[in-house]
Write a protein that holds these residues in place. Structure first.
Motif, PDB file in Angstrom:
ATOM      1  N   GLY A 103       0.784  -1.226   0.000  1.00 24.70           N
ATOM      2  CA  GLY A 103       0.000   0.000   0.000  1.00 24.70           C
ATOM      3  C   GLY A 103       0.816   1.277   0.000  1.00 24.70           C
ATOM      4  N   GLU A 104       2.138   1.178   0.218  1.00 22.43           N
ATOM      5  CA  GLU A 104       2.953   2.384   0.198  1.00 22.43           C
ATOM      6  C   GLU A 104       3.140   2.844  -1.240  1.00 22.43           C
ATOM      7  N   THR A 105       3.279   4.140  -1.406  1.00 18.12           N
ATOM      8  CA  THR A 105       3.546   4.699  -2.721  1.00 18.12           C
ATOM      9  C   THR A 105       4.917   5.343  -2.690  1.00 18.12           C
ATOM     10  N   TYR A 106       5.860   4.748  -3.411  1.00 21.28           N
ATOM     11  CA  TYR A 106       7.217   5.269  -3.486  1.00 21.28           C
ATOM     12  C   TYR A 106       7.411   5.954  -4.828  1.00 21.28           C
ATOM     13  N   VAL A 107       8.152   7.053  -4.817  1.00 23.44           N
ATOM     14  CA  VAL A 107       8.419   7.796  -6.037  1.00 23.44           C
ATOM     15  C   VAL A 107       9.895   8.191  -6.085  1.00 23.44           C
ATOM     16  N   THR A 108      10.373   8.420  -7.284  1.00 27.73           N
ATOM     17  CA  THR A 108      11.702   8.982  -7.498  1.00 27.73           C
ATOM     18  C   THR A 108      11.504  10.357  -8.095  1.00 27.73           C
ATOM     19  N   ILE A 109      12.163  11.342  -7.511  1.00 26.44           N
ATOM     20  CA  ILE A 109      12.002  12.728  -7.939  1.00 26.44           C
ATOM     21  C   ILE A 109      13.362  13.273  -8.353  1.00 26.44           C
ATOM     22  N   ILE A 110      13.400  13.953  -9.463  1.00 29.12           N
ATOM     23  CA  ILE A 110      14.596  14.665  -9.904  1.00 29.12           C
ATOM     24  C   ILE A 110      14.219  16.135  -9.920  1.00 29.12           C
ATOM     25  N   GLY A 111      14.911  16.935  -9.110  1.00 33.08           N
ATOM     26  CA  GLY A 111      14.559  18.344  -9.027  1.00 33.08           C
ATOM     27  C   GLY A 111      15.651  19.166  -8.379  1.00 33.08           C
ATOM     28  N   LYS A 112      15.261  20.334  -7.906  1.00 35.34           N
ATOM     29  CA  LYS A 112      16.180  21.285  -7.293  1.00 35.34           C
ATOM     30  C   LYS A 112      15.726  21.598  -5.881  1.00 35.34           C
ATOM     31  N   VAL A 113      16.706  21.735  -4.967  1.00 36.22           N
ATOM     32  CA  VAL A 113      16.391  22.146  -3.599  1.00 36.22           C
ATOM     33  C   VAL A 113      15.938  23.602  -3.663  1.00 36.22           C
ATOM     34  N   HIS A 114      14.722  23.871  -3.189  1.00 39.05           N
ATOM     35  CA  HIS A 114      14.112  25.195  -3.307  1.00 39.05           C
ATOM     36  C   HIS A 114      14.570  26.172  -2.232  1.00 39.05           C
ATOM     37  N   GLU A 115      14.909  25.655  -1.067  1.00 35.52           N
ATOM     38  CA  GLU A 115      15.376  26.492   0.042  1.00 35.52           C
ATOM     39  C   GLU A 115      16.359  25.676   0.865  1.00 35.52           C
ATOM     40  N   ASP A 116      17.224  26.348   1.598  1.00 34.80           N
ATOM     41  CA  ASP A 116      18.183  25.620   2.430  1.00 34.80           C
ATOM     42  C   ASP A 116      17.434  24.703   3.389  1.00 34.80           C
ATOM     43  N   PRO A 117      17.868  23.437   3.516  1.00 34.26           N
ATOM     44  CA  PRO A 117      17.197  22.518   4.441  1.00 34.26           C
ATOM     45  C   PRO A 117      17.311  23.003   5.885  1.00 34.26           C
ATOM     46  N   GLY A 118      16.286  22.716   6.660  1.00 33.10           N
ATOM     47  CA  GLY A 118      16.294  23.026   8.092  1.00 33.10           C
ATOM     48  C   GLY A 118      16.419  21.740   8.882  1.00 33.10           C
ATOM     49  N   LEU A 119      17.065  21.805  10.023  1.00 35.55           N
ATOM     50  CA  LEU A 119      17.271  20.630  10.874  1.00 35.55           C
ATOM     51  C   LEU A 119      16.700  20.908  12.255  1.00 35.55           C
ATOM     52  N   LYS A 120      15.900  19.980  12.759  1.00 34.12           N
ATOM     53  CA  LYS A 120      15.338  20.092  14.104  1.00 34.12           C
ATOM     54  C   LYS A 120      15.527  18.776  14.828  1.00 34.12           C
ATOM     55  N   PHE A 121      15.603  18.858  16.151  1.00 31.44           N
ATOM     56  CA  PHE A 121      15.710  17.675  17.001  1.00 31.44           C
ATOM     57  C   PHE A 121      14.484  17.603  17.886  1.00 31.44           C
ATOM     58  N   ASN A 122      13.887  16.406  17.992  1.00 38.23           N
ATOM     59  CA  ASN A 122      12.740  16.255  18.879  1.00 38.23           C
ATOM     60  C   ASN A 122      13.210  16.029  20.316  1.00 38.23           C
ATOM     61  N   ASP A 123      12.280  15.921  21.246  1.00 38.49           N
ATOM     62  CA  ASP A 123      12.623  15.774  22.661  1.00 38.49           C
ATOM     63  C   ASP A 123      13.454  14.529  22.933  1.00 38.49           C
ATOM     64  N   GLY A 124      13.271  13.493  22.141  1.00 36.22           N
ATOM     65  CA  GLY A 124      14.024  12.255  22.324  1.00 36.22           C
ATOM     66  C   GLY A 124      15.400  12.284  21.675  1.00 36.22           C
ATOM     67  N   GLY A 125      15.751  13.387  21.031  1.00 40.82           N
ATOM     68  CA  GLY A 125      17.058  13.510  20.395  1.00 40.82           C
ATOM     69  C   GLY A 125      17.082  13.107  18.939  1.00 40.82           C
ATOM     70  N   GLY A 126      15.953  12.652  18.395  1.00 39.99           N
ATOM     71  CA  GLY A 126      15.897  12.282  16.987  1.00 39.99           C
ATOM     72  C   GLY A 126      15.921  13.514  16.105  1.00 39.99           C
ATOM     73  N   ALA A 127      16.608  13.424  14.981  1.00 42.81           N
ATOM     74  CA  ALA A 127      16.738  14.559  14.079  1.00 42.81           C
ATOM     75  C   ALA A 127      15.864  14.380  12.843  1.00 42.81           C
ATOM     76  N   VAL A 128      15.321  15.499  12.367  1.00 45.63           N
ATOM     77  CA  VAL A 128      14.572  15.520  11.117  1.00 45.63           C
ATOM     78  C   VAL A 128      14.994  16.747  10.318  1.00 45.63           C
ATOM     79  N   ALA A 129      15.228  16.541   9.038  1.00 46.40           N
ATOM     80  CA  ALA A 129      15.541  17.648   8.139  1.00 46.40           C
ATOM     81  C   ALA A 129      14.329  17.887   7.251  1.00 46.40           C
ATOM     82  N   ARG A 130      13.988  19.152   7.071  1.00 43.80           N
ATOM     83  CA  ARG A 130      12.881  19.535   6.198  1.00 43.80           C
ATOM     84  C   ARG A 130      13.463  20.279   5.009  1.00 43.80           C
ATOM     85  N   LEU A 131      13.010  19.902   3.825  1.00 40.67           N
ATOM     86  CA  LEU A 131      13.402  20.635   2.636  1.00 40.67           C
ATOM     87  C   LEU A 131      12.286  20.568   1.616  1.00 40.67           C
TER      88      LEU A 131
END
Length: 154
Positions: A3-31
């Protein structure tokens, strides 16, 4: 899982990625990655740009895999990338009580598109002409080319 939908994307990074850490220390980057499809118009004999699609993407660290931190530290606005990920749909209710939905990509793998980027000259040293792929003389190590024992060739 099915049921998962996987895709391959070829493109350009629109803005500098942001990095955040949750309370448990896990990191997530948003772009955001933008794709600009082009179509060839046979009547005008020219390429035409179609409206771009903006993909909201997230990369997570998982155990010893530092995907989020690598994305934040190595990618910047304008980089051409190829990414592979799963489309996830988020649903919520806004402050006015309306049901809302949005799609985002959970990145499994991402890298620069080297068709458009030039690697720095000191990034990876070129192999010496006499070393080949394995690094060293195959006869001296008792290995034939490509790991064949005893110098056997096929």
């Amino acid at each position: 899982m099915s049921g998962e939908t996987y895709v391959t994307i070829i493109g350009k990074v629109h803005e500098d990625p942001g990095l955040k850490f949750n309370d448990g220390g896990g990191a997530v980057a948003r772009l955001v990655v933008v794709t600009n499809p082009r179509k060839f118009n046979r009547q005008t004999n020219e390429w035409e740009n179609k409206p771009g699609k903006f993909w909201d993407c997230r990369a997570w660290n998982q155990g010893k895999m530092l995907l989020a931190e690598n994305v934040a530290n190595h990618l910047k606005k304008g980089d051409n990338v190829i990414l592979y990920g799963e489309i996830e749909t988020n649903a919520w209710e806004d402050s006015e009580g309306k049901k809302r939905r949005s799609d985002q990509l959970r990145i499994e793998s991402i890298g620069k598109d080297f068709r458009w980027h030039q690697a720095p000259a000191n990034d990876v040293p070129a192999a010496a002409a006499d070393q080949g792929w394995g690094g060293g003389d195959p006869a001296a190590t008792g290995q034939g080319g490509w790991g064949n024992p005893g110098g056997q060739t096929y």
